[in-house]
Design a protein around this motif. Sequence first.
Motif, PDB file in Angstrom:
ATOM      1  N   LYS A   1       0.825  -1.439   0.157  1.00 36.36           N
ATOM      2  CA  LYS A   1       0.100  -0.100  -0.079  1.00 36.36           C
ATOM      3  C   LYS A   1       0.866   1.101  -0.012  1.00 36.36           C
ATOM      4  N   GLN A   2       1.922   1.243   0.716  1.00 37.47           N
ATOM      5  CA  GLN A   2       2.810   2.280   0.767  1.00 37.47           C
ATOM      6  C   GLN A   2       3.307   2.746  -0.568  1.00 37.47           C
ATOM      7  N   GLN A   3       3.939   1.861  -1.200  1.00 37.93           N
ATOM      8  CA  GLN A   3       4.504   1.857  -2.490  1.00 37.93           C
ATOM      9  C   GLN A   3       3.316   2.345  -3.371  1.00 37.93           C
ATOM     10  N   TYR A   4       2.145   1.598  -3.443  1.00 39.87           N
ATOM     11  CA  TYR A   4       0.983   1.840  -4.643  1.00 39.87           C
ATOM     12  C   TYR A   4       0.820   3.349  -4.085  1.00 39.87           C
ATOM     13  N   ALA A   5       0.472   3.747  -2.802  1.00 41.40           N
ATOM     14  CA  ALA A   5      -0.105   5.244  -2.414  1.00 41.40           C
ATOM     15  C   ALA A   5       0.961   6.173  -3.112  1.00 41.40           C
ATOM     16  N   GLN A   6       2.312   5.969  -3.201  1.00 46.61           N
ATOM     17  CA  GLN A   6       3.270   6.876  -3.544  1.00 46.61           C
ATOM     18  C   GLN A   6       3.114   6.995  -5.166  1.00 46.61           C
ATOM     19  N   GLU A   7       2.879   5.697  -5.763  1.00 44.58           N
ATOM     20  CA  GLU A   7       3.034   5.848  -7.342  1.00 44.58           C
ATOM     21  C   GLU A   7       1.885   6.422  -7.739  1.00 44.58           C
ATOM     22  N   HIS A   8       0.454   6.379  -6.856  1.00 44.04           N
ATOM     23  CA  HIS A   8      -0.675   6.853  -7.455  1.00 44.04           C
ATOM     24  C   HIS A   8      -1.138   8.112  -6.685  1.00 44.04           C
ATOM     25  N   SER A   9      -0.048   8.759  -6.000  1.00 46.01           N
ATOM     26  CA  SER A   9      -0.509   9.918  -5.200  1.00 46.01           C
ATOM     27  C   SER A   9      -1.920   9.827  -4.529  1.00 46.01           C
ATOM     28  N   LEU A  10      -2.106   8.680  -3.673  1.00 45.95           N
ATOM     29  CA  LEU A  10      -3.180   8.332  -2.859  1.00 45.95           C
ATOM     30  C   LEU A  10      -2.787   8.522  -1.470  1.00 45.95           C
ATOM     31  N   GLU A  11      -3.822   8.454  -0.409  1.00 47.13           N
ATOM     32  CA  GLU A  11      -3.645   8.721   0.939  1.00 47.13           C
ATOM     33  C   GLU A  11      -3.633   7.367   1.517  1.00 47.13           C
ATOM     34  N   LEU A  12      -2.248   7.308   2.031  1.00 49.74           N
ATOM     35  CA  LEU A  12      -1.831   6.050   2.570  1.00 49.74           C
ATOM     36  C   LEU A  12      -2.633   5.728   3.717  1.00 49.74           C
TER      37      LEU A  12
END
Length: 200
Positions: A47-58
């Motif tokens: 989730k950390q990597q996904y949030a970073q790559e998609h500019s989402l709220e971790l």
Amino acid sequence: MEATEVPELILVFSGKRKSGKDYVTDWIQRRLGSEVCCILRLSGPLKQQYAQEHSLELDQLLGSGPYKERYRADMIHWGETRRRQDPGFFCRLATRGARQPVWVVSDARRLSDIQWFVSKFPQQTRSVRVQCSEETRTQRGWSFTAGVDDAESECGLDSGVQFDWIITNEADAPSLDEQLQPILKLAEEAASSSSSINRR
Ligand SMILES: Nc1ncnc2c1ncn2[C@@H]1O[C@H](COP(=O)(O)OP(=O)(O)O)[C@@H](O)[C@H]1O
Ligand SMILES: C[C@@](O)(CCOP(=O)(O)OP(=O)(O)O)CC(=O)O
């Protein structure tokens, strides 16, 4: 409790969405204490990597609300792309820095998750399945989602695993205290073994 490089016991939990994986593993950590027992979530680094790559709220992805569910299917596909290249990718990230003698992995979802721990820590690894009825899951807020509940993420451990324990997390089942006693006993033995080794 001294820090340890190699854990004495690894409890790899799995279960369907809303079966109670977090509830049960939090219960175990509360009984053992955070010096002895750490909870490791394979979905954390994902989730950390996904949030970073998609500019989402971790913090929202780490929560249990609709935000996470909105991105779950895409996170599954995104994570599987990485697992195909390196099945142990998230296991390594999730265990990095863990120093307690008892590791509780709360969210194994695939055979490759369990196989990574068994191959790296064959003596220490035990598998635990948390189960309950679909009715109970529904009462806890679950509803069937195509592309999620019929995907490997939710079905990858439905067969092919001889679980060491199966915990039935239902109101009419024996209490968690009763069902988890053998696991707690093993964990307390692991903790005392670790502290005696560190005292030498
Ligand atoms: N034995 C239980 N008693 C009371 N509430 C429970 C119990 N098991 C699960 N819950 C609740 O049900 C919801 C789903 O549980 P959770 O542990 O988050 O499931 P999972 O991690 O498997 O998706 C949470 O709100 C949790 O507090
Ligand atoms: C993409 C995921 O990592 C999302 C997992 O999120 P959670 O671990 O929060 O799921 P539950 O607690 O079971 O509801 C699943 C995967 O296939 O890797």
